[in-house]
Design a protein around this motif. Structure first.
Motif, PDB file in Angstrom:
ATOM      1  N   GLY A  60      -8.559   0.372 -15.054  1.00  0.00           N
ATOM      2  CA  GLY A  60      -8.138  -0.567 -14.035  1.00  0.00           C
ATOM      3  C   GLY A  60      -6.654  -0.853 -14.082  1.00  0.00           C
ATOM      4  N   VAL A  78      -4.382  -0.923  -4.243  1.00  0.00           N
ATOM      5  CA  VAL A  78      -4.373  -2.315  -4.705  1.00  0.00           C
ATOM      6  C   VAL A  78      -3.231  -3.050  -4.018  1.00  0.00           C
ATOM      7  CG1 VAL A  78      -4.014  -3.830  -6.704  1.00  0.00           C
ATOM      8  CG2 VAL A  78      -5.446  -1.772  -6.925  1.00  0.00           C
ATOM      9  N   ASP A  79      -3.517  -4.259  -3.558  1.00  0.00           N
ATOM     10  CA  ASP A  79      -2.494  -5.128  -2.959  1.00  0.00           C
ATOM     11  C   ASP A  79      -1.872  -5.972  -4.071  1.00  0.00           C
ATOM     12  OD1 ASP A  79      -0.938  -6.950  -1.636  1.00  0.00           O
ATOM     13  OD2 ASP A  79      -2.495  -7.641  -0.271  1.00  0.00           O
ATOM     14  N   ARG A 108     -10.624   2.219  -1.410  1.00  0.00           N
ATOM     15  CA  ARG A 108     -11.134   3.159  -2.406  1.00  0.00           C
ATOM     16  C   ARG A 108     -11.659   4.384  -1.674  1.00  0.00           C
ATOM     17  NH1 ARG A 108     -15.902   4.551  -5.049  1.00  0.00           N
ATOM     18  NH2 ARG A 108     -15.698   4.944  -7.294  1.00  0.00           N
ATOM     19  N   ARG A 165      -5.714  -7.676  -5.504  1.00  0.00           N
ATOM     20  CA  ARG A 165      -7.077  -7.237  -5.244  1.00  0.00           C
ATOM     21  C   ARG A 165      -7.084  -5.781  -4.795  1.00  0.00           C
ATOM     22  NH1 ARG A 165     -10.859 -11.297  -4.862  1.00  0.00           N
ATOM     23  NH2 ARG A 165     -10.030 -13.443  -4.815  1.00  0.00           N
ATOM     24  N   GLN A 166      -8.201  -5.135  -5.060  1.00  0.00           N
ATOM     25  CA  GLN A 166      -8.381  -3.778  -4.548  1.00  0.00           C
ATOM     26  C   GLN A 166      -8.670  -3.857  -3.059  1.00  0.00           C
ATOM     27  OE1 GLN A 166     -10.844  -0.928  -6.825  1.00  0.00           O
ATOM     28  NE2 GLN A 166     -12.019  -0.631  -4.946  1.00  0.00           N
ATOM     29  N   THR A 167      -7.920  -3.078  -2.272  1.00  0.00           N
ATOM     30  CA  THR A 167      -8.086  -3.113  -0.819  1.00  0.00           C
ATOM     31  C   THR A 167      -8.588  -1.792  -0.254  1.00  0.00           C
ATOM     32  OG1 THR A 167      -5.760  -2.479  -0.520  1.00  0.00           O
ATOM     33  CG2 THR A 167      -6.283  -4.844  -0.522  1.00  0.00           C
ATOM     34  N   ARG A 218       2.072  -1.906  -1.716  1.00  0.00           N
ATOM     35  CA  ARG A 218       0.770  -1.422  -2.160  1.00  0.00           C
ATOM     36  C   ARG A 218       0.951  -0.575  -3.415  1.00  0.00           C
ATOM     37  NH1 ARG A 218       1.155   2.191   2.622  1.00  0.00           N
ATOM     38  NH2 ARG A 218      -0.418   0.957   3.712  1.00  0.00           N
ATOM     39  N   LEU A 236     -11.316  -0.572 -12.000  1.00  0.00           N
ATOM     40  CA  LEU A 236     -11.568   0.609 -11.190  1.00  0.00           C
ATOM     41  C   LEU A 236     -12.998   1.053 -11.445  1.00  0.00           C
ATOM     42  CD1 LEU A 236      -8.261   2.630 -11.754  1.00  0.00           C
ATOM     43  CD2 LEU A 236      -8.870   1.153  -9.828  1.00  0.00           C
ATOM     44  N   VAL A 293      -7.764  -5.888 -12.248  1.00  0.00           N
ATOM     45  CA  VAL A 293      -8.392  -5.205 -11.121  1.00  0.00           C
ATOM     46  C   VAL A 293      -9.118  -3.988 -11.676  1.00  0.00           C
ATOM     47  CG1 VAL A 293      -8.046  -4.145  -8.873  1.00  0.00           C
ATOM     48  CG2 VAL A 293      -6.499  -5.965  -9.634  1.00  0.00           C
ATOM     49  N   THR A 316      -7.411   4.919  -5.299  1.00  0.00           N
ATOM     50  CA  THR A 316      -7.586   3.473  -5.192  1.00  0.00           C
ATOM     51  C   THR A 316      -6.297   2.840  -4.694  1.00  0.00           C
ATOM     52  OG1 THR A 316      -9.125   3.514  -7.060  1.00  0.00           O
ATOM     53  CG2 THR A 316      -8.230   1.374  -6.427  1.00  0.00           C
TER      54      THR A 316
END
Length: 635
Positions: A617, A121-122, A131, A127-129, A109, A634, A632, A119
């Protein structure tokens, strides 16, 4: 870390009447002792404050207010997981000792914090996972900037609060020593990010270090005394008398840091540092304090942080995992001194043993001059090497020079066992790096001497070689095989900087260091010059990645518009003979208030993919052809 003094076995009776400390305490005179009781603590604190207070207050902040007032009157201021071949971690000084930064990764991660939002992100799905919006700061001065530590499914967000609260007493000004509250927020990342604990403490965060699951946070705080603003003509003696009257009425609550513990919803505990956890040197002014907090990030909650405090200053933290050092820059004491001799300063250094977990005070000492940053400190084979600049600290004249001092603990004192001085006369240090038994020191004024210093014999350090080139390096990074990467500025023969330069030095022959390659970005500047966390070197690909801000031209372009500043990253690949440009990356986001491309702050490598991070991002880029794989944003 200097605050763990009550645990160090120092129990000697203190002198009855502490004296003001207008000069740095000599090496061997920095022995720290604990107070015997709260009554004795208050008596000694008051006595020290009475002796040190001036007509404008107590401590460096009050002295600065004096000068502002005079001007106004004349007219009418641990490491997380170690790096593996699969991902890069934060660029840190010592392997195994992690440092807080705005982005962290464990390979599975990416966690970043900015503008009040954490935030997740994977990197596999890109993808953002997750927040999580944390409480916004009260204003732009009280904690907008933050950083992270990471362990397992826990992230510790460190918020650097720093606003001086307004006075609530009519006719009095706020105490300059008070700097608001620092906030430490523990976030569980196992599912959707959620706050599981929060710790608030008086003061500002100096720095933090993490070894395994143990995070130690250094907090600097000041008194909460409010000295009266005295209208009309007053003599210094009258002002001091009024200020001493305030001190005589003060209680321990006006000095000792207070803290509050929350479970993410409500307050579950509060208190202040206990008298039995407070120590002081033989001479102190009672103007400032250092507190160390220790937290187990694997525990269910933050807890009380086991706070301990010392009366003293500190601004630079260095740790190699086994020992921790905290250094105090004394330049504020002499910045208005008239003579060069009076402007000379010392740096006080405290050593602590952290191998057993709980910090234990070991020894203290001092060296002439001042440090540029934590990279000017390094321990090797039981000896501390310290690089400093002495002479005119404020750039007024040509009296400066630099040196490297070697210290070793001898009882309660860090004693000097060797030194080499006279480096870069008329210049100051811009960068230092110690690699094993060798030190590399960069000084600069018009040209950049890179000195190699042999430190294998601690009692007889010696300069082995010197390389003079235009410009300077502000950060040095070992690249193996007798090579050193430097990031800084190119300059003319007269010392005028012209833009970012990345240098590759061959230091395999200590007597003949050479620069074998250089890459120049005209009108460029890199955040890596002042913050090494922005630098990435990825050995498997021999890849150097740095952010670069490049200003536009002063005249209109062919299409009648001005060039926009570039705020991306530059990727260079190291070859046997120098650099080749691998490519550049920028981000599509725009700053809401400026309309320019958002500068990239950090770079990471995960499973062969280059990730870059900005406030707008995260971008995933393939190294082959530097092609974009994902963006991705933000929110």
């Amino acid at each position: 870390m200097a605050a763990a003094l009550a645990l160090g076995g120092c129990t000697a009776s203190p002198p009855a009447d502490p004296q003001p400390t207008g000069r740095p305490v000599p090496a061997g005179g920095l022995r720290l002792v604990a107070f015997d009781s709260c009554d004795e603590a208050l008596r000694q604190i008051r006595a020290a404050a009475r002796a040190a207070v001036g007509p404008w207050g107590l401590g460096p902040g009050d002295d600065l207010l004096r000068f502002s007032a005079e001007a106004a009157a004349g007219a009418a201021k641990a490491a997380g997981p170690a790096s593996t071949p699969d991902f890069s971690g934060t660029n840190v000084h010592e392997a195994g000792v992690d440092e807080p930064d705005l982005v962290k990764t464990d390979g599975r991660r990416i966690v970043t914090y900015g503008r009040g939002v954490l935030t997740v992100v994977d990197p596999a799905t890109r993808r953002q996972t997750g927040r999580l919006a944390l409480d916004p700061p009260a204003d732009r001065f009280s904690g907008q900037e933050g950083s992270l530590l990471l362990h397992g499914d826990r992230a510790l967000v460190l918020l650097r609060a720093g606003r001086v609260p307004e006075s609530t007493v009519p006719g009095r000004r706020p105490a300059p020593g008070v700097v608001g509250q620092a906030r430490l927020v523990l976030v569980d990342l196992a599912a959707a990010p959620r706050v599981v604990g929060e710790y608030r403490v008086d003061g500002r965060m100096v720095d933090a270090r993490q070894v395994g699951a143990t995070a130690r946070i250094v907090i600097s705080s000041g008194h909460r005394l409010e000295f009266p603003q005295q209208p009309g003509e007053r003599t210094d003696a009258q002002r001091i008398a009024a200020n001493r009257a305030v001190i005589d009425r003060a209680t321990l609550d006006d000095w000792l840091p207070r803290y509050e513990i929350r479970d993410g919803v409500r307050t579950v505990g509060s208190g202040r540092v206990g008298c039995d956890r407070v120590s002081r040197p033989a001479g102190f002014s009672a103007a400032s304090m250092l507190t160390v907090l220790s937290f187990d990030l694997a525990a269910p909650a933050l807890g009380a942080g086991d706070p301990v405090t010392v009366f003293g200053d500190g601004d630079t933290v260095y740790s190699n995992g086994q020992r921790l050092y905290i250094a105090a820059d004394q330049r504020w004491r002499t910045w208005r001194a008239a003579s060069p001799a009076a402007r000379d300063v010392s740096t006080e250094i405290y050593q602590f043993d952290t191998a057993a977990g709980t910090p234990r005070y070991v020894a203290a000492g001092s060296v002439p001059g001042w440090l540029i940053n934590q990279y000017a400190l390094s321990e090797w084979d039981g000896h501390l090497r310290v690089a400093t600049t002495t002479g005119d600290s404020w750039g007024r004249g040509n009296a400066s020079q630099s040196g490297v001092y070697v210290l070793r603990a001898d009882g309660p004192a860090l004693k000097r066992v060797g030194a080499v001085t006279g480096l870069g006369k008329g210049e100051r240090i811009y960068a230092v790096r110690f690699v094993g038994g060798t030190g590399y020191v960069v000084t600069f004024r018009e040209t950049d001497p890179l000195y190699g210093v042999d430190l294998r014999d601690p009692a007889k350090p010696r300069v082995t070689g010197e390389l003079k080139i235009n410009g300077y390096s502000a950060y040095l990074h070992p690249a193996g095989d007798g090579r050193l990467i430097g990031v800084g500025q190119d300059a003319t023969d007269r010392g005028r900087v012209t833009g970012t330069q990345v240098s590759l030095f061959d230091v395999a022959d200590p007597a003949r260091p050479t620069r074998i390659a250089q890459h120049h970005v005209a009108r460029g500047w890199s955040e890596a010059e002042r913050d090494p966390h922005a630098f990435l070197y990825w050995p498997p690909e021999r890849l150097v990645v740095i952010p670069v801000m490049q200003s536009g031209v002063d005249t209109d372009g062919p299409d009648g518009t001005k060039r926009q500043p570039f705020g991306g990253v530059l990727a260079l690949r190291l070859g046997d003979k120098g650099f080749t440009v691998a490519g550049a990356v920028d981000h599509p986001g725009s700053l809401a208030d400026g309309g320019e491309r958002t500068p990239i702050r950090r770079s990471l490598m995960i499973d062969g993919v280059l990730w870059t991070v900005s406030d707008a991002g995260l971008k995933a880029t393939a190294l082959s052809g530097m092609t974009s794989l994902a963006w991705v944003p933000l929110a």
